[in-house]
Write a protein that holds these residues in place. Structure first.
Motif: not given
Length: 504
Positions: A145-165
């Motif tokens: 569903e579109p949000v305010a002013d017809g703009v779709f929400p944008e995903p957020r990309i993050v990097t996370q380090q764990t013991s497996a890589g």
């Protein structure tokens, strides 16, 4: 440590310069490739996490999950975690193993809530059908569903380090759903390891090629210098007229070769003038000295025995004979300098000459202890008179500069002939004459073969000689393709070694 080879310095400098450029290029290229791969993954991850935020029927999540490795461009064995949460806050679907280190739920909770939907936009509805008309059996997945002013929400990309890589995580939150997709970076890391290994092999190989190419190019560039060096090494008294031809020489070396040729011309002209002067002077002095010696001998014969006149004439005759000896030696040296020393070569047994000289030494120096180790049949091919003069000069020098009640040792040996006198199967005959003496100073050692040099002036007044014996002896040895050298000895000793090619 300073490198003395210009060619080696050129090769190493070229390799270092190329190495720095290649290493810098490798690091930048590796980083750019890594960033490009991550950006490509991010673009695909954004697209898929948007799709994951759409509500789906239960069997649609399984199909979507199976398509993720292909859509993300990942290997089938690459770990992928999918988490979808409905508008009721419950987990709608989860695949993979969400470890506590990842904790996708907490990442979703940390996102700020999306803006409220715009009232001007209605939700997408199903099409209407007339009464009595059978509804088609189709499934329509609602879009975000579109949000305010017809703009779709944008995903957020993050990097996370764990013991497996490392993991690359895409998260999105809409008013009706939340979704997160985590992709392991192990595939990208493996690809980058392969690229790194390729660089580790390619860069040293390229450096070797660069160093080899620089070495060859430097060798070609220095070839005129090598020609010049070879020509200088071959410059002798008889070869001053040899000059280098310019030919196809590079312009950078033309002036150097021209200067070298001009230097040879000046040397040849100066040497010929000096040699001609010495030879002419010695030759012109021979006749008047011979006449003077004859007149003095006749006057000495006619003088009253024991008179003062006879004594004076005897002293004058000794000086004339000494001067005649100097003239003869100067003439021989001038001929040797001009490469025109005439040699009447015959088979000469040095063993016999040395035995005769040792017998004479017992009369000339009875106060000295003489030790002789003379091998039999030391045959050489040379001028008997000149070689006898050399041996007599060496023995005379050992007697004159010996210590009171000193000693003299004569040793001989045969060994394989060495460069530059080596010929196939030829041996060298060596005669070493060692005597007790004062320790030679370094200045004396470097000038002992200089003409008219007699070492310490304080003792030369008591020793007969003019300082030409050793110089002439060495010239005679070299005229026979041999040499005369001053050996390194312990303090209190002096040793001279005469080397001559043995008879083939």
């Amino acid at each position: 440590m300073k490198l003395r080879s210009f060619r080696l310095r050129i090769a190493l400098f070229s390799a270092a310069l190329a190495g720095g450029a290649l290493v810098g290029f490798g690091i930048v290229a590796w980083q750019l490739i890594y960033v490009a791969k991550v950006n490509q993954l991010d673009a695909r991850l954004e697209s898929q996490v948007k799709r994951a935020s759409r509500p789906r029927f239960p069997d649609g999540w399984q199909t979507f999950d199976l398509s993720l490795p292909r859509e993300l461009g990942a290997d089938v064995n690459t770990p992928i975690v999918l988490l979808a949460i409905g508008d009721d806050g419950e987990v709608a679907y989860q695949s993979g193993k969400d470890s506590p280190e990842l904790n996708l739920r907490n990442l979703l909770l940390a996102l700020p809530p999306p803006p409220a939907p715009s009232p001007t936009h209605a939700s997408q509805a199903l099409p209407e059908f007339n009464r009595g008309q059978r509804k088609p059996d189709i499934r329509i997945e609602p879009v975000i569903e579109p949000v305010a002013d017809g703009v779709f929400p944008e995903p957020r990309i993050v990097t996370q380090q764990t013991s497996a890589g490392g993991w690359r995580i895409g998260i999105i939150k809409t008013p009706r759903s939340e979704a997160a997709i985590a992709v392991s970076l192990q595939t990208i890391d493996q690809d980058m390891s392969v690229i790194r290994n390729i660089f580790l092999v390619a860069i040293p190989g390229t450096l070797l090629l660069v160093a080899g190419g620089a070495w060859n190019l430097a060798g070609k560039a220095l070839r005129p210098i090598q020609r010049l060096t070879s020509a200088i090494q071959q410059v002798t008294v008889a070869g001053l007229d040899q000059q280098l031809h310019l030919g196809a020489t590079d312009v950078e070396f033309v002036e150097l070769i021209q200067v070298f040729n001009q230097m040879l011309e000046r040397l040849e002209r100066s040497f010929k003038q000096a040699s001609r002067f010495s030879a002419d002077a010695a030759h012109e002095l021979k006749t008047p000295l011979a006449i003077l010696q004859g007149e003095l001998e006749q006057a000495l014969y006619q003088a009253e025995p024991g008179s003062e006149v006879q004594q004076n004439l005897s002293n004058l005759l000794d000086e004339v004979r000494r001067l005649s000896g100097i003239v003869r030696k100067l003439l021989l040296l001038s001929l040797a300098d001009a490469g025109q020393m005439g040699l009447h070569k015959v088979e000469v047994n040095l063993s016999e000459l040395l035995i005769i000289i040792v017998e004479d030494m017992e009369l000339l120096a009875p106060h000295l202890e003489v030790e002789a180790e003379i091998a039999n049949d030391l045959w050489v091919w040379g001028d008997r008179d000149l070689l006898t003069q050399v041996l007599q000069n060496l023995v005379s020098n050992a007697i004159k500069y010996n210590l009171p009640n000193g000693w003299i040792r004569i040793q001989t040996q045969q060994r394989q002939m060495q460069q530059p006198m080596q010929s196939a199967g030829q041996v060298a005959v060596q005669v070493t004459i060692t005597n007790a003496s004062k320790t030679l100073a370094d200045s004396d050692r470097h000038r002992i073969f200089d003409r008219f040099y007699r070492g310490d002036p304080a003792r030369t007044r008591k020793v007969e000689g003019i300082g030409l014996g050793l110089s002439l002896s060495r010239e005679i040895a070299r005229a026979h393709n041999g040499d005369l050298l001053l050996d390194l000895t312990p303090e209190g000793q002096t040793a001279l070694t005469l080397t001559l090619p043995g008879k083939a």
